[in-house]
Design a protein around this motif. Sequence first.
Motif, PDB file in Angstrom:
ATOM      1  N   ALA A 167       1.038  -1.301   0.379  1.00 37.15           N
ATOM      2  CA  ALA A 167      -0.047   0.145   0.004  1.00 37.15           C
ATOM      3  C   ALA A 167       0.770   1.484   0.015  1.00 37.15           C
ATOM      4  O   ALA A 167       0.833   1.984  -0.822  1.00 37.15           O
ATOM      5  CB  ALA A 167      -0.656  -0.146   1.011  1.00 37.15           C
ATOM      6  N   SER A 168       1.829   0.914   0.868  1.00 36.13           N
ATOM      7  CA  SER A 168       2.864   2.126   1.017  1.00 36.13           C
ATOM      8  C   SER A 168       3.879   2.545  -0.270  1.00 36.13           C
ATOM      9  O   SER A 168       3.449   3.841  -1.276  1.00 36.13           O
ATOM     10  CB  SER A 168       3.708   2.742   2.052  1.00 36.13           C
ATOM     11  N   LYS A 169       3.892   1.907  -0.971  1.00 38.74           N
ATOM     12  CA  LYS A 169       4.611   1.960  -2.888  1.00 38.74           C
ATOM     13  C   LYS A 169       3.541   2.640  -4.054  1.00 38.74           C
ATOM     14  O   LYS A 169       3.253   3.457  -4.461  1.00 38.74           O
ATOM     15  CB  LYS A 169       5.433   0.303  -2.602  1.00 38.74           C
ATOM     16  N   ILE A 170       2.656   1.732  -3.647  1.00 38.69           N
ATOM     17  CA  ILE A 170       1.711   2.994  -4.679  1.00 38.69           C
ATOM     18  C   ILE A 170       1.400   3.778  -4.167  1.00 38.69           C
ATOM     19  O   ILE A 170       1.108   4.309  -4.790  1.00 38.69           O
ATOM     20  CB  ILE A 170      -0.136   1.297  -4.917  1.00 38.69           C
ATOM     21  N   ILE A 202       4.031  10.738  -9.080  1.00 40.91           N
ATOM     22  CA  ILE A 202       3.228  10.765 -10.793  1.00 40.91           C
ATOM     23  C   ILE A 202       2.269  12.196 -10.104  1.00 40.91           C
ATOM     24  O   ILE A 202       2.396  12.868 -11.505  1.00 40.91           O
ATOM     25  CB  ILE A 202       2.683   9.553 -11.810  1.00 40.91           C
ATOM     26  N   SER A 203       1.267  11.969  -9.094  1.00 40.31           N
ATOM     27  CA  SER A 203       0.863  13.279  -9.556  1.00 40.31           C
ATOM     28  C   SER A 203       1.315  14.582  -9.472  1.00 40.31           C
ATOM     29  O   SER A 203       1.125  15.419 -10.380  1.00 40.31           O
ATOM     30  CB  SER A 203      -0.721  13.535  -8.679  1.00 40.31           C
ATOM     31  N   GLN A 204       1.475  14.714  -8.478  1.00 41.25           N
ATOM     32  CA  GLN A 204       2.887  15.850  -8.391  1.00 41.25           C
ATOM     33  C   GLN A 204       3.202  15.911  -9.444  1.00 41.25           C
ATOM     34  O   GLN A 204       3.741  17.665 -10.458  1.00 41.25           O
ATOM     35  CB  GLN A 204       3.922  15.592  -7.331  1.00 41.25           C
ATOM     36  N   TYR A 205       3.854  15.117 -10.564  1.00 44.48           N
ATOM     37  CA  TYR A 205       5.422  15.562 -11.463  1.00 44.48           C
ATOM     38  C   TYR A 205       4.157  15.724 -12.860  1.00 44.48           C
ATOM     39  O   TYR A 205       4.427  17.181 -12.777  1.00 44.48           O
ATOM     40  CB  TYR A 205       5.665  13.709 -11.603  1.00 44.48           C
ATOM     41  N   LEU A 206       3.105  15.024 -12.370  1.00 48.40           N
ATOM     42  CA  LEU A 206       2.077  16.260 -14.109  1.00 48.40           C
ATOM     43  C   LEU A 206       1.518  17.330 -13.442  1.00 48.40           C
ATOM     44  O   LEU A 206       1.311  17.739 -14.569  1.00 48.40           O
ATOM     45  CB  LEU A 206       0.639  14.709 -13.960  1.00 48.40           C
ATOM     46  N   ILE A 222       3.832   2.281 -14.623  1.00 47.47           N
ATOM     47  CA  ILE A 222       5.080   2.596 -14.714  1.00 47.47           C
ATOM     48  C   ILE A 222       6.003   1.939 -14.192  1.00 47.47           C
ATOM     49  O   ILE A 222       5.531   1.457 -13.612  1.00 47.47           O
ATOM     50  CB  ILE A 222       5.040   4.210 -13.826  1.00 47.47           C
ATOM     51  N   SER A 223       7.436   2.250 -15.156  1.00 46.93           N
ATOM     52  CA  SER A 223       8.018   1.002 -15.390  1.00 46.93           C
ATOM     53  C   SER A 223       8.942   1.800 -13.730  1.00 46.93           C
ATOM     54  O   SER A 223       8.979   3.230 -13.242  1.00 46.93           O
ATOM     55  CB  SER A 223       9.431   1.520 -16.297  1.00 46.93           C
ATOM     56  N   GLU A 224       9.770   1.264 -13.108  1.00 45.32           N
ATOM     57  CA  GLU A 224      10.626   1.645 -11.843  1.00 45.32           C
ATOM     58  C   GLU A 224      11.969   2.394 -12.249  1.00 45.32           C
ATOM     59  O   GLU A 224      12.039   3.678 -11.645  1.00 45.32           O
ATOM     60  CB  GLU A 224      11.493   0.718 -10.767  1.00 45.32           C
ATOM     61  N   PHE A 274       9.698   5.994 -12.990  1.00 44.15           N
ATOM     62  CA  PHE A 274       9.433   6.190 -11.142  1.00 44.15           C
ATOM     63  C   PHE A 274      10.430   7.464 -10.985  1.00 44.15           C
ATOM     64  O   PHE A 274      10.096   8.279 -10.415  1.00 44.15           O
ATOM     65  CB  PHE A 274       8.641   5.331 -10.788  1.00 44.15           C
ATOM     66  N   ASN A 275      11.712   6.443 -10.518  1.00 45.02           N
ATOM     67  CA  ASN A 275      12.718   6.885  -9.785  1.00 45.02           C
ATOM     68  C   ASN A 275      13.193   8.319 -10.909  1.00 45.02           C
ATOM     69  O   ASN A 275      13.406   9.808 -10.114  1.00 45.02           O
ATOM     70  CB  ASN A 275      13.442   5.950 -10.272  1.00 45.02           C
ATOM     71  N   ILE A 276      12.628   8.641 -12.172  1.00 45.82           N
ATOM     72  CA  ILE A 276      13.369   9.798 -12.865  1.00 45.82           C
ATOM     73  C   ILE A 276      12.092  11.017 -12.662  1.00 45.82           C
ATOM     74  O   ILE A 276      12.625  11.986 -12.213  1.00 45.82           O
ATOM     75  CB  ILE A 276      13.603  10.051 -14.424  1.00 45.82           C
ATOM     76  N   PHE A 277      10.484  11.119 -12.151  1.00 46.75           N
ATOM     77  CA  PHE A 277       9.775  11.194 -12.769  1.00 46.75           C
ATOM     78  C   PHE A 277      10.372  11.566 -10.161  1.00 46.75           C
ATOM     79  O   PHE A 277       9.952  13.337  -9.995  1.00 46.75           O
ATOM     80  CB  PHE A 277       8.712  10.678 -11.697  1.00 46.75           C
ATOM     81  N   ASN A 278      10.741  11.010  -9.951  1.00 45.38           N
ATOM     82  CA  ASN A 278      11.085  11.715  -7.916  1.00 45.38           C
ATOM     83  C   ASN A 278      11.905  12.131  -8.418  1.00 45.38           C
ATOM     84  O   ASN A 278      12.018  13.288  -7.372  1.00 45.38           O
ATOM     85  CB  ASN A 278      11.117  10.124  -7.611  1.00 45.38           C
TER      86      ASN A 278
END
Length: 120
Positions: A70-73, A80-84, A105-107, A110-114
Amino acid sequence: MKLYESAQDYLERILILTKNSNIRSIDLANDIGYTKQSISRAIRKLKEDNLISIDENGFLHLTKSGYEIASKIYQRHLVISQYLMSIGVSEEIALKDACKMEHDISEETFNIFNSIIKKD
């Protein structure tokens, strides 16, 4: 363990809802807008998979493995929402799109978005 998108969504909602109070299956059904019968089937499966427990008062609790999923999702959803939103997507659309994207989304992406979000 490979979980269906719906199971991941249930775990994420349980995580979010239990931050403020204890919840029962009916609270989850009301929040998500599904029938009690549909939620009962999902809860039974999550319990069988040892992702949640139900106490003597009927309150739902995430197990350690359920909490980790749950935490990971939820973290993916937030990033993702912040990035968008940072690239100009409206909050309403960003939140809806993040719900769809968080599961696939691939890891690497996701890491790049983060990393982009952390720079801002």
